[in-house]
Design a protein around this motif. Sequence first.
Motif, PDB file in Angstrom:
ATOM      1  N   SER A   6      39.022  45.656  41.318  1.00 33.27           N
ATOM      2  CA  SER A   6      39.835  46.804  41.706  1.00 33.27           C
ATOM      3  C   SER A   6      38.989  47.935  42.280  1.00 33.27           C
ATOM      4  CB  SER A   6      40.624  47.308  40.497  1.00 33.27           C
ATOM      5  OG  SER A   6      39.725  47.676  39.469  1.00 33.27           O
ATOM      6  N   ASP A   7      37.695  47.733  42.403  1.00 37.04           N
ATOM      7  CA  ASP A   7      36.814  48.779  42.912  1.00 37.04           C
ATOM      8  C   ASP A   7      36.735  48.814  44.430  1.00 37.04           C
ATOM      9  OD1 ASP A   7      36.233  49.617  40.360  1.00 37.04           O
ATOM     10  OD2 ASP A   7      34.380  48.467  40.222  1.00 37.04           O
ATOM     11  N   LEU A   9      39.008  49.506  47.823  1.00 34.15           N
ATOM     12  CA  LEU A   9      40.251  50.045  48.359  1.00 34.15           C
ATOM     13  C   LEU A   9      40.395  49.547  49.793  1.00 34.15           C
ATOM     14  CD1 LEU A   9      42.704  51.978  48.252  1.00 34.15           C
ATOM     15  CD2 LEU A   9      41.152  53.790  49.056  1.00 34.15           C
ATOM     16  N   GLU A  11      42.802  49.880  53.055  1.00 34.97           N
ATOM     17  CA  GLU A  11      43.888  50.623  53.692  1.00 34.97           C
ATOM     18  C   GLU A  11      44.179  49.984  55.055  1.00 34.97           C
ATOM     19  OE1 GLU A  11      43.307  55.140  52.584  1.00 34.97           O
ATOM     20  OE2 GLU A  11      41.380  54.188  53.107  1.00 34.97           O
ATOM     21  N   THR A  35      36.907  50.353  51.512  1.00 36.70           N
ATOM     22  CA  THR A  35      36.009  51.278  50.817  1.00 36.70           C
ATOM     23  C   THR A  35      35.515  50.630  49.537  1.00 36.70           C
ATOM     24  OG1 THR A  35      37.214  53.167  51.720  1.00 36.70           O
ATOM     25  CG2 THR A  35      35.794  53.582  49.814  1.00 36.70           C
ATOM     26  N   ASN A  36      34.209  50.677  49.328  1.00 34.21           N
ATOM     27  CA  ASN A  36      33.585  50.148  48.113  1.00 34.21           C
ATOM     28  C   ASN A  36      33.452  51.285  47.106  1.00 34.21           C
ATOM     29  OD1 ASN A  36      32.020  49.045  46.111  1.00 34.21           O
ATOM     30  ND2 ASN A  36      30.347  48.406  47.455  1.00 34.21           N
ATOM     31  N   ASN A  37      34.315  51.301  46.103  1.00 32.98           N
ATOM     32  CA  ASN A  37      34.253  52.303  45.038  1.00 32.98           C
ATOM     33  C   ASN A  37      33.516  51.784  43.806  1.00 32.98           C
ATOM     34  OD1 ASN A  37      35.725  54.323  46.423  1.00 32.98           O
ATOM     35  ND2 ASN A  37      37.620  53.228  45.977  1.00 32.98           N
ATOM     36  N   SER A  78      32.324  52.891  53.476  1.00 33.33           N
ATOM     37  CA  SER A  78      33.479  52.165  54.009  1.00 33.33           C
ATOM     38  C   SER A  78      33.080  51.378  55.244  1.00 33.33           C
ATOM     39  CB  SER A  78      34.595  53.137  54.398  1.00 33.33           C
ATOM     40  OG  SER A  78      35.067  53.848  53.286  1.00 33.33           O
ATOM     41  N   ASP A 113      47.401  44.122  50.612  1.00 38.50           N
ATOM     42  CA  ASP A 113      48.829  44.310  50.412  1.00 38.50           C
ATOM     43  C   ASP A 113      49.602  44.156  51.717  1.00 38.50           C
ATOM     44  OD1 ASP A 113      48.456  44.786  47.693  1.00 38.50           O
ATOM     45  OD2 ASP A 113      48.380  46.960  47.950  1.00 38.50           O
TER      46      ASP A 113
END
Length: 124
Positions: A6-7, A9, A11, A35-37, A78, A113
């Motif tokens: 889940s890290d 994101l 878009e 994006t790598n969180n 990102s 998604d």
Amino acid sequence: MIMQISDVLIETEGEFIPRFSDSEKYVFAYHVNITNNGDQNIQILSRFWEITDANEKVIHVKGEGLVGKKPTIIPGESFEYTSSVAIATEIGFMSGSYHGITQDGELLSFPIDLFTLQIPNKVN
């Protein structure tokens, strides 16, 4: 074992491209920002897309890399890219997944998604 994390994101945004479209095919650009969180570098190795038009025709696209690259995304950074797809209807949908690896060699899967491809003002 392939983990989903889940890290990351992801878009997405679809954009109709009228100059390449006609009554038999509708061309859409899709913009992606990953994006790598997390706390490790990740490298994207491959992608899978499921593209569905309004006639429920489904196209599967899979392959190595993203737009000819296998980007490594460091924590806090990102990777953005734009690609395109042609479908037979004025409205469609895309979803899928990316597959990658961490700097420690752990295989990863990132779901993408569902998002809409549509001519502006066709659906309110």
